[in-house]
Design an enzyme around this catalytic site. Structure first.
Site, PDB file in Angstrom:
ATOM      1  N   HIS A   5      -7.426   9.952  -1.944  1.00 49.53           N
ATOM      2  CA  HIS A   5      -6.884   9.833  -0.593  1.00 49.53           C
ATOM      3  C   HIS A   5      -7.804  10.437   0.473  1.00 49.53           C
ATOM      4  O   HIS A   5      -7.984   9.861   1.555  1.00 49.53           O
ATOM      5  CB  HIS A   5      -5.507  10.498  -0.521  1.00 49.53           C
ATOM      6  CG  HIS A   5      -4.625   9.956   0.537  1.00 49.53           C
ATOM      7  ND1 HIS A   5      -3.260   9.868   0.413  1.00 49.53           N
ATOM      8  CD2 HIS A   5      -4.893   9.450   1.766  1.00 49.53           C
ATOM      9  CE1 HIS A   5      -2.734   9.348   1.513  1.00 49.53           C
ATOM     10  NE2 HIS A   5      -3.708   9.091   2.343  1.00 49.53           N
ATOM     11  N   ASP A  46       0.835  -1.196   0.000  1.00 46.98           N
ATOM     12  CA  ASP A  46       0.000   0.000   0.000  1.00 46.98           C
ATOM     13  C   ASP A  46       0.872   1.249   0.000  1.00 46.98           C
ATOM     14  O   ASP A  46       1.693   1.439   0.903  1.00 46.98           O
ATOM     15  CB  ASP A  46      -0.921   0.006   1.221  1.00 46.98           C
ATOM     16  CG  ASP A  46      -1.854   1.200   1.217  1.00 46.98           C
ATOM     17  OD1 ASP A  46      -2.899   1.121   0.550  1.00 46.98           O
ATOM     18  OD2 ASP A  46      -1.517   2.219   1.852  1.00 46.98           O
ATOM     19  N   LYS A  62      -2.475   6.418  -4.122  1.00 48.25           N
ATOM     20  CA  LYS A  62      -3.567   7.350  -3.828  1.00 48.25           C
ATOM     21  C   LYS A  62      -3.324   8.732  -4.428  1.00 48.25           C
ATOM     22  O   LYS A  62      -2.190   9.233  -4.435  1.00 48.25           O
ATOM     23  CB  LYS A  62      -3.744   7.474  -2.315  1.00 48.25           C
ATOM     24  CG  LYS A  62      -3.882   6.125  -1.604  1.00 48.25           C
ATOM     25  CD  LYS A  62      -3.982   6.269  -0.113  1.00 48.25           C
ATOM     26  CE  LYS A  62      -3.856   4.916   0.568  1.00 48.25           C
ATOM     27  NZ  LYS A  62      -2.463   4.455   0.665  1.00 48.25           N
ATOM     28  N   TYR A  96       3.140  10.147   0.798  1.00 53.51           N
ATOM     29  CA  TYR A  96       4.067   9.524   1.746  1.00 53.51           C
ATOM     30  C   TYR A  96       5.522   9.898   1.463  1.00 53.51           C
ATOM     31  O   TYR A  96       6.387   9.729   2.323  1.00 53.51           O
ATOM     32  CB  TYR A  96       3.922   7.995   1.734  1.00 53.51           C
ATOM     33  CG  TYR A  96       2.569   7.475   2.156  1.00 53.51           C
ATOM     34  CD1 TYR A  96       1.617   8.304   2.763  1.00 53.51           C
ATOM     35  CD2 TYR A  96       2.222   6.147   1.942  1.00 53.51           C
ATOM     36  CE1 TYR A  96       0.370   7.822   3.130  1.00 53.51           C
ATOM     37  CE2 TYR A  96       0.974   5.654   2.311  1.00 53.51           C
ATOM     38  CZ  TYR A  96       0.052   6.494   2.893  1.00 53.51           C
ATOM     39  OH  TYR A  96      -1.186   6.006   3.256  1.00 53.51           O
TER      40      TYR A  96
END
Length: 318
Positions: free
Chosen positions: A110, A43, A77, A48
């Protein structure tokens, strides 16, 4: 491994490796170790900040023959500053380039929150675009185009309420097939689970262990600990496993995917062993009593002064 099946019979491994908070310099080895351990579900997300390093791991593993692309399930996302219909596919292409891929297995919106294109994270209320000016239905049209361009096999959402999911179900050409949400014994979301089961939407649980390594700015005072909860510890002792394994297995028993994050090889292997255990109905009944509708990720960072987003309209709760 147990899998969750999509409408077209594609199967997603129910246990995945989460990569939120996995730092560059650590996430390459974490992905390698996870795949070596047996994980086939990774994932990711653009925000990130580690997708280039994850992509390097994928590239090296594919080149060495350690794993084939088609044997992995890879999620990423769409970040909030690319919600305009014409920006969605471009944002996905950047993700694919960073991950060294030609397609995703599933692409998620997201958050149901829109930011101006030049804003990565808001500093003031002026950095937002309201959902009245840029509704999620418009963003979803861009997501549907990504499927048609074969950039992703499936599309879904993250952090969406039942109300927002229902809106997409009523207006979309391609219906959302996943909602990734915070899900654990302190936030069991039984109504969401029932709604998604009824509407053929799969669920993925994030922060299943309580996300204790979140930055201090995202933590609340005196928040409860899942891993230190006495009921969870007692069930772990009775099953000769760890509290973390109990929490992971709880999600699996409920039929939801779960993505615990770790960069530690030993912990990754420990998390994977949750597949080999089970919880009794008595265990599940005890855990069901722990629900306190308590979020670790409250979303309050979207509700600053001047923002049109509030806790109430983010989660659609009174």
């Amino acid at each position: 491994m147990t899998t969750l099946k999509f409408k077209n019979n594609d199967e997603m491994p129910i246990l995945g490796l989460g990569t939120w908070k996995s730092k560059p310099g650590e996430v390459y080895d974490a992905v390698h170790n996870a795949v070596k351990t047996g994980f086939r579900h990774i994932d990711c997300a653009a925000i990130y900040g580690n997708e280039k390093e994850i992509g390097a791991a994928f590239k090296d593993m594919f080149a060495s023959g350690d794993i084939k692309r088609e044997d992995l399930w890879i999620t990423s996302k769409l970040w909030n500053n690319a919600h305009k219909k014409e920006d969605v596919a471009q944002a996905l292409q950047k993700i694919l380039d960073d991950l060294c891929l030609t397609y995703l297995d599933i692409y998620l919106v997201h958050w149901p929150v829109a930011l101006k294109p030049d804003v990565v994270f808001p500093r003031s209320g002026n950095d937002f675009i309201s959902l009245e000016d840029l509704p999620v239905e418009t963003t979803w049209e861009g997501m549907e185009a990504c499927v048609e361009k074969e950039l992703t096999l499936h599309i879904g959402v993250s952090n969406f309420s039942i109300k927002k999911l229902d809106t997409l179900l009523q207006t979309s050409r391609i219906q959302p097939e996943m909602n990734q949400i915070e899900l654990h014994p302190f936030l069991q979301q039984k109504d969401m689970l029932a709604f998604c089961e009824k509407n053929n939407i799969l669920l993925t649980a994030y922060s299943p262990l309580g996300s204790g390594d979140r930055p201090k700015a995202l933590k609340q005072k005196n928040e409860p600990s899942l891993l230190e909860n006495q009921v969870i510890k007692d069930i772990a002792a009775a099953n000769q496993c760890t509290p973390g394994q109990v929490l992971i297995r709880w999600s699996i028993e409920r039929g939801t995917a779960v993505i615990p994050k770790s960069v530690n090889a030993g912990r990754i292997a420990e998390n994977f062993k949750a597949l080999d255990m089970s919880l009794s109905q008595a265990d599940m009944d005890k855990i069901s009593e722990l629900d306190m509708h308590s979020r670790y990720v409250t979303g309050d960072f979207w509700t600053m002064s001047g923002s049109s987003y509030t806790f109430e309209n983010l989660w659609d709760e009174a």
